[in-house]
Write a protein that holds these residues in place. Structure first.
Motif, PDB file in Angstrom:
ATOM      1  N   VAL A   1     -10.075  15.412  -3.472  1.00 17.01           N
ATOM      2  CA  VAL A   1      -8.986  15.965  -4.370  1.00 17.01           C
ATOM      3  C   VAL A   1      -9.453  16.369  -5.832  1.00 17.01           C
ATOM      4  N   PRO A   2      -9.197  17.748  -6.229  1.00 20.69           N
ATOM      5  CA  PRO A   2      -9.641  17.952  -7.429  1.00 20.69           C
ATOM      6  C   PRO A   2      -8.831  17.147  -8.328  1.00 20.69           C
ATOM      7  N   ASN A   3      -9.721  16.890  -9.635  1.00 25.98           N
ATOM      8  CA  ASN A   3      -9.227  15.688 -10.679  1.00 25.98           C
ATOM      9  C   ASN A   3      -7.926  16.169 -11.489  1.00 25.98           C
ATOM     10  N   ARG A   4      -7.413  17.442 -11.066  1.00 27.91           N
ATOM     11  CA  ARG A   4      -6.357  17.812 -11.761  1.00 27.91           C
ATOM     12  C   ARG A   4      -5.252  16.810 -11.133  1.00 27.91           C
ATOM     13  N   PHE A   5      -5.402  16.317  -9.861  1.00 26.30           N
ATOM     14  CA  PHE A   5      -4.607  15.359  -9.348  1.00 26.30           C
ATOM     15  C   PHE A   5      -4.657  14.036  -9.761  1.00 26.30           C
ATOM     16  N   SER A   6      -3.749  13.270 -10.504  1.00 28.63           N
ATOM     17  CA  SER A   6      -3.951  11.838 -10.667  1.00 28.63           C
ATOM     18  C   SER A   6      -2.794  10.955 -10.357  1.00 28.63           C
ATOM     19  N   PRO A   7      -3.213  10.211  -9.471  1.00 28.49           N
ATOM     20  CA  PRO A   7      -1.934   9.107  -9.124  1.00 28.49           C
ATOM     21  C   PRO A   7      -1.948   8.152 -10.041  1.00 28.49           C
ATOM     22  N   LYS A   8      -0.710   7.705 -10.314  1.00 30.18           N
ATOM     23  CA  LYS A   8      -0.419   6.513 -11.270  1.00 30.18           C
ATOM     24  C   LYS A   8       0.443   5.548 -10.645  1.00 30.18           C
ATOM     25  N   SER A   9       0.232   4.316 -10.750  1.00 33.82           N
ATOM     26  CA  SER A   9       1.018   3.485 -10.092  1.00 33.82           C
ATOM     27  C   SER A   9       1.341   2.391 -11.159  1.00 33.82           C
ATOM     28  N   PRO A  10       2.650   2.230 -11.545  1.00 38.78           N
ATOM     29  CA  PRO A  10       2.796   1.262 -12.644  1.00 38.78           C
ATOM     30  C   PRO A  10       3.193  -0.012 -12.242  1.00 38.78           C
ATOM     31  N   ASP A  11       3.803   0.003 -10.831  1.00 31.46           N
ATOM     32  CA  ASP A  11       3.773  -1.399 -10.071  1.00 31.46           C
ATOM     33  C   ASP A  11       3.880  -1.059  -8.592  1.00 31.46           C
ATOM     34  N   LYS A  12       3.701  -2.040  -7.795  1.00 31.68           N
ATOM     35  CA  LYS A  12       3.312  -1.804  -6.301  1.00 31.68           C
ATOM     36  C   LYS A  12       4.519  -1.102  -5.504  1.00 31.68           C
ATOM     37  N   ALA A  13       5.511  -0.902  -6.284  1.00 33.98           N
ATOM     38  CA  ALA A  13       6.809  -0.125  -5.613  1.00 33.98           C
ATOM     39  C   ALA A  13       6.845   1.228  -6.037  1.00 33.98           C
ATOM     40  N   HIS A  14       5.755   1.673  -6.991  1.00 31.81           N
ATOM     41  CA  HIS A  14       6.109   3.207  -7.071  1.00 31.81           C
ATOM     42  C   HIS A  14       4.368   3.651  -7.366  1.00 31.81           C
TER      43      HIS A  14
ATOM     44  N   THR B   1       0.848  -1.230   0.046  1.00 31.90           N
ATOM     45  CA  THR B   1      -0.030  -0.102  -0.165  1.00 31.90           C
ATOM     46  C   THR B   1       0.809   1.324  -0.074  1.00 31.90           C
ATOM     47  N   MET B   2       0.502   2.144  -0.879  1.00 33.59           N
ATOM     48  CA  MET B   2       1.237   3.530  -1.006  1.00 33.59           C
ATOM     49  C   MET B   2       0.303   4.514  -0.951  1.00 33.59           C
ATOM     50  N   TYR B   3       0.804   5.797  -0.387  1.00 30.33           N
ATOM     51  CA  TYR B   3      -0.129   7.081  -0.181  1.00 30.33           C
ATOM     52  C   TYR B   3       0.597   8.310  -0.613  1.00 30.33           C
ATOM     53  N   TRP B   4      -0.320   9.173  -0.825  1.00 36.50           N
ATOM     54  CA  TRP B   4       0.227  10.685  -1.111  1.00 36.50           C
ATOM     55  C   TRP B   4      -0.652  11.522  -0.176  1.00 36.50           C
TER      56      TRP B   4
ATOM     57  N   PHE C   1      -4.318  10.152  -1.476  1.00 41.55           N
ATOM     58  CA  PHE C   1      -4.682   9.086  -2.333  1.00 41.55           C
ATOM     59  C   PHE C   1      -4.176   7.804  -1.485  1.00 41.55           C
ATOM     60  N   SER C   2      -4.767   6.615  -1.630  1.00 39.51           N
ATOM     61  CA  SER C   2      -4.055   5.475  -1.071  1.00 39.51           C
ATOM     62  C   SER C   2      -4.200   4.306  -2.215  1.00 39.51           C
ATOM     63  N   TYR C   3      -3.190   3.720  -2.478  1.00 37.01           N
ATOM     64  CA  TYR C   3      -3.183   2.645  -3.521  1.00 37.01           C
ATOM     65  C   TYR C   3      -2.901   1.283  -2.932  1.00 37.01           C
ATOM     66  N   ASN C   4      -3.506   0.256  -3.157  1.00 44.88           N
ATOM     67  CA  ASN C   4      -3.290  -1.217  -2.704  1.00 44.88           C
ATOM     68  C   ASN C   4      -2.994  -1.942  -3.840  1.00 44.88           C
ATOM     69  N   ASN C   5      -1.692  -2.406  -4.037  1.00 48.24           N
ATOM     70  CA  ASN C   5      -1.475  -3.416  -5.115  1.00 48.24           C
ATOM     71  C   ASN C   5      -1.728  -2.546  -6.533  1.00 48.24           C
TER      72      ASN C   5
ATOM     73  N   GLU D   1      -4.100  -0.427  -7.186  1.00 44.10           N
ATOM     74  CA  GLU D   1      -5.539  -0.063  -7.147  1.00 44.10           C
ATOM     75  C   GLU D   1      -5.701   0.870  -6.272  1.00 44.10           C
ATOM     76  N   LEU D   2      -6.648   1.852  -6.809  1.00 45.20           N
ATOM     77  CA  LEU D   2      -7.002   2.979  -5.856  1.00 45.20           C
ATOM     78  C   LEU D   2      -8.176   2.479  -4.828  1.00 45.20           C
ATOM     79  N   ILE D   3      -7.624   2.800  -3.613  1.00 46.48           N
ATOM     80  CA  ILE D   3      -8.532   2.576  -2.421  1.00 46.48           C
ATOM     81  C   ILE D   3      -9.247   3.564  -1.694  1.00 46.48           C
ATOM     82  N   ILE D   4      -8.427   4.719  -1.787  1.00 42.64           N
ATOM     83  CA  ILE D   4      -8.832   5.777  -1.231  1.00 42.64           C
ATOM     84  C   ILE D   4      -8.626   7.086  -1.986  1.00 42.64           C
ATOM     85  N   ASN D   5      -9.711   7.986  -2.191  1.00 43.09           N
ATOM     86  CA  ASN D   5      -9.425   9.099  -2.871  1.00 43.09           C
ATOM     87  C   ASN D   5     -10.432  10.054  -2.206  1.00 43.09           C
ATOM     88  N   GLU D   6      -9.486  11.017  -1.232  1.00 35.73           N
ATOM     89  CA  GLU D   6     -10.304  12.027  -0.732  1.00 35.73           C
ATOM     90  C   GLU D   6     -10.690  12.943  -1.678  1.00 35.73           C
TER      91      GLU D   6
END
Lengths: 111, 113
Positions: free
Chosen positions: B60-73, B31-34, B47-51, B53-58
């Motif tokens: 936040v304006p949609n101008r902000f977009s998290p991207k997770s190419p793999d679970k380490a990033h 799990t990773m967070y911003w 934001f919170s990502y698990n494996n 996949e997005l699991i929390i999106n507080e």
């Protein structure tokens, strides 16, 4: 949403004295609490945590006390040192990996 | 070795630009967070990502977009930057399976002019 707050935004203590930093939370469903330390220019660093089935937990020079009746959390630092100067945050969670942080208390240790 | 790293450490840019902040963790966490920390030191999860996949999106304006190419990033892209986006952004990671200690990166100070 949950609300986590601190009674004292700033705290100054003499080197060698004990420090107590307090935190109030409003979500009675919170079951996990963490104290973080943030030094200038760095990210928050884990100090100690406690789960809701406990009321006290001790670490090295630090003790966390949890009073669920009044929804209060405190961090006690024994023999405060200059290196303890930082901003301290309490954070609470009711699960699902979501942590909600309080506003922080700046601790200044006077040599 | 750095557990959670972020680049860049400082980012100064003009309003309206698009920028990205990168985050990597070598702890094997799922799990990773911003988080965003404002000038008053208030830390708020974005934001919170698990494996991957997005699991929390507080809220936040949609101008902000998290991207997770793999679970380490977990990278953070910000479009059409605004003055109010100026803050310190922290990446964090934790083990999955319920609430666990989160390990934070050193932060990225974003200044929008």
């Amino acid at each position: 949403g949950e609300s986590v707050g601190l009674h004292l935004p700033t705290l100054s203590v003499q080197e060698g004295d004990n420090s107590i930093i307090n935190c109030a939370y409003s979500n009675s469903a919170s079951d996990y609490f963490i104290w973080y330390k943030q030094e200038s220019g760095k990210g928050p660093q884990f100090i100690i945590d406690i789960r809701s089935n406990m009321d006290k937990r001790q670490g090295q020079r630090v003790t966390v006390l949890l009073n669920k009746t009044v929804k209060h959390l405190s961090l006690q630092i024994a023999a405060t040192q200059p290196g303890d100067s930082a901003v301290y945050f309490c954070a609470e969670s009711s699960g699902a990996n979501n942590l909600f942080f309080g506003t922080g208390t700046r601790l200044t240790v006077i040599p | 070795d750095t557990a959670v790293s972020q680049t860049p450490k400082y980012l100064v840019t003009q309003m309206g630009n698009d920028k990205s902040i990168k985050c990597e963790q070598n702890l094997g966490h799922d799990t990773m967070y911003w988080y965003k920390q404002d000038s008053k030191k208030f830390l708020k999860i974005m934001f919170s990502y698990n494996n991957k996949e997005l699991i929390i999106n507080e809220t936040v304006p949609n101008r902000f977009s998290p991207k997770s190419p793999d679970k380490a990033h977990l990278n953070l892209h910000i479009n059409s930057l605004e003055l109010g986006d100026s803050a310190v952004y922290f990446c964090a990671s934790s083990q999955a399976g319920g609430i666990n200690e989160q390990f934070f990166g050193p932060g990225t100070r974003l200044t929008v002019l």
